[in-house]
Scaffold this active site. Sequence first.
Site, PDB file in Angstrom:
ATOM      1  N   TYR A 122       0.861  -1.150   0.000  1.00 47.07           N
ATOM      2  CA  TYR A 122       0.000   0.000   0.000  1.00 47.07           C
ATOM      3  C   TYR A 122       0.907   1.212   0.000  1.00 47.07           C
ATOM      4  O   TYR A 122       2.079   1.109   0.353  1.00 47.07           O
ATOM      5  CB  TYR A 122      -0.900  -0.046   1.244  1.00 47.07           C
ATOM      6  CG  TYR A 122      -2.308   0.438   0.995  1.00 47.07           C
ATOM      7  CD1 TYR A 122      -3.070  -0.106  -0.038  1.00 47.07           C
ATOM      8  CD2 TYR A 122      -2.864   1.418   1.776  1.00 47.07           C
ATOM      9  CE1 TYR A 122      -4.362   0.340  -0.261  1.00 47.07           C
ATOM     10  CE2 TYR A 122      -4.154   1.853   1.567  1.00 47.07           C
ATOM     11  CZ  TYR A 122      -4.903   1.318   0.537  1.00 47.07           C
ATOM     12  OH  TYR A 122      -6.185   1.761   0.310  1.00 47.07           O
ATOM     13  N   TRP A 124       1.561   3.791   1.816  1.00 49.95           N
ATOM     14  CA  TRP A 124       1.822   4.613   2.991  1.00 49.95           C
ATOM     15  C   TRP A 124       3.098   4.256   3.729  1.00 49.95           C
ATOM     16  O   TRP A 124       3.334   4.747   4.827  1.00 49.95           O
ATOM     17  CB  TRP A 124       0.651   4.506   3.970  1.00 49.95           C
ATOM     18  CG  TRP A 124      -0.583   5.186   3.503  1.00 49.95           C
ATOM     19  CD1 TRP A 124      -1.739   4.595   3.107  1.00 49.95           C
ATOM     20  CD2 TRP A 124      -0.801   6.598   3.374  1.00 49.95           C
ATOM     21  NE1 TRP A 124      -2.667   5.541   2.744  1.00 49.95           N
ATOM     22  CE2 TRP A 124      -2.114   6.781   2.902  1.00 49.95           C
ATOM     23  CE3 TRP A 124      -0.007   7.719   3.609  1.00 49.95           C
ATOM     24  CZ2 TRP A 124      -2.658   8.040   2.670  1.00 49.95           C
ATOM     25  CZ3 TRP A 124      -0.536   8.970   3.378  1.00 49.95           C
ATOM     26  CH2 TRP A 124      -1.852   9.121   2.913  1.00 49.95           C
TER      27      TRP A 124
END
Length: 773
Positions: A122, A124
């Site tokens: 992901y 992040w």
Amino acid sequence: MDDRPRIPETDGEDAPFRPHSSHWGLFSARMTGDGLQVRAHPGDPDPNGIIDNFPGALRHRARVTQPMIRRGWLENGPGPDPRRGRDEYVPVSWEKALDLLGAELLRIRDGAGPGAIFGGSYGWASAGRFHHAQSQVHRFLNTACGGYVRSVNSYSSGASSVLIPHVMGDYNGLTKRNVTWDQVADHSEIVLAFGGMALKNSMVAGGGVSRHVERGAMARAAARGCEFVLVSPLRDDLPGETGAQWLSCIPASDTALMMALVHTLVAEGLHDRAFLARYTTGWDRFERYLTGEEDGQPKDAAWAAPLTGIAAGEIIALARRLAGRRALIVVSHSLQRAEGGEQPVWMGMVLAAALGQIGLPGGGYGYALGAIAYYGRRNNAVPAPTLSQGRNGVADYIPVARIADMLLGPGTAYRYNGQTRTYPDIRLVYWAGGNPFHHHQDLARLTRAFARLDTLVVHELGWTATARHADIVLPCTMTLEREDIGACSNDPLMVPMRRLAPPVGEARDDYDIFADLAGRMGAREAFTEGRTSRQWLEHLYQPTREGLARAGLPAPDFAEFWEGEGIELPQDPDDGGYLCAFRADPQAAPLSTPSGRLEIFSETIAGFAEPDCPGHPVWLGQPYRPDAETPFVLIANQPRTRLHSQLDFGGHSAASKRQGREPALMHPEDAAPLGIAEGDVVRLSNARGACLAGIALSRDIRRGVVQLATGAWYDPLDPAAEHPLCVHGNPNVLTRDIGSSALAQGCTGQLTTVAVARHDGPLPPVRAFDPPA
């Protein structure tokens, strides 16, 4: 490959603070004999306290310090194994770990093919532009394996990012180049925020921001006389500086309220007929539904009152306040993370269109304004450093929130965005950056899904639940332990992210891990292009420097940039983006929808013939009905003391816990009949599982609702249980794993129903941050 200068464990008491960046803001830090010291960027008017998670996290016991292999995989080889998540780990050398992993990747690639590999991750993991784990793992899989099955969309905006291109055009343009905070401060007369604009959300942005401006902009607007109206079960979804009127609504009833507002506008002749005629398509068809001509039920205020919990008179009065003013309609991401989540997003646009304000400064439709820090700002006018991921030779993909469906049902057909697709047969998952045991729903089901794999590989800095389910765990550095460039596409300051501390244990940069692994697969040159990490930083900086030179601005070379405190980048004008241009001349600047207009009725979506997402916004009913077994609605929203589950073991996050558990918010009049007092530990449960949480009582939450933030590291008392109990407070043991609709298949983790009871007796210890055996 490691060309970085070696730095000591401490800098000394007089050492200068070095600049760095995080997704929650720019900051500076130094190492001293007392440990890591951090301080916010001096120009930030509203700094984010999440940076205080760094000092305690840097050398925490939860860090992964050496390569580990799950005992069952090491002894028995690849294959499905229900022991994932509760097995022991065996420490091995880097050489052995990479040899075994390289051989396994070659087995899958040359046997089942790259279409049997799923590239997780992901976006992040790090604010750095080079050590961006998602880009690194995808680049590796493309160059060394020939590609991978990817995911599309996000858990945050899975429903809206599919819907909006059909009905409004450019999703990124709507969210990133539309109504700005400066426009709100200067022009908005009334802001109606469905789901609010909580500062805990706008404190965060990919790449980090140097100035958190949201609180100040809303305060300036309110001081000028702008009215704020919050529609939410939670009062603090707008900051106190707004002086907002709070309409405490029943969760998932926003679509009904929007329809009643539009119905009042139409019934009283207050809607903007000229705007609807010139800029929209399908109004007449929707109006027949709205007025009840189509189904016999007018969607008026009397109809909406029992559905929303808001009195009919309040609804009518609000519609009248909106009409004829510079009104801004905001719909938060949270509303579309639910069953039927496409409907409030679409209906919010219809309400804004009926008011005729779309395309005006500070007016119209500010979808997701406040959901993230780079929304509501101007774009940078020069490119930010970006690492190429290469070419993916595999065309297959899944909507990101359907990973458990894919692993549990290979070959199963499903609907997505008008297509009938088939889930691939995945044998190996490679995850670098991200924690699906935070993002995903129904964690017992996700556990069963991961048990079906041949191999799960994870790069991690800490022993997350995902790492505890992996077969091969490779320790990676955290952002403080490596060099990078910090930049955000909507913030003018770009900074050198200098290495602030040596890596913990044997942790290595993702890039160095992938480079050595690619070498074992005959792809080192393709992956590295012959560059070290520092040489990549110099290479990625060059397009930004060239953009500055073209603009006639100072363009320092890399060495000068690296030794400085950062450089200011030029930004585009605050021109309202494509919606402003469309309003000025819809023929010259049509939208990228099929009609070139705002589509209140979409022929395309209607043609998909999905019962749960027809051709115009509809009220689908209330999917979250409390009953005798589960009498409370649970809101599982974003945390305020960390980003998602990142650094949950840091000091700032730990300080918010109650008896070591994630805090849950409850109304005192709901708690009292159950014998629950402030600080008690409670058990939240439903048919999928249960979790423990520490209670905080407040009247700033609607009665019948409980709020428990996501992000507490999953800590099941019995990992093998069919209905697990998380002793730490992860709400995703409770949420349902189902798509928002057949159109978007978005995440529905925002809401569910639960029972609440006080936990009596001994409390099980929280072991989420203890390394596994």
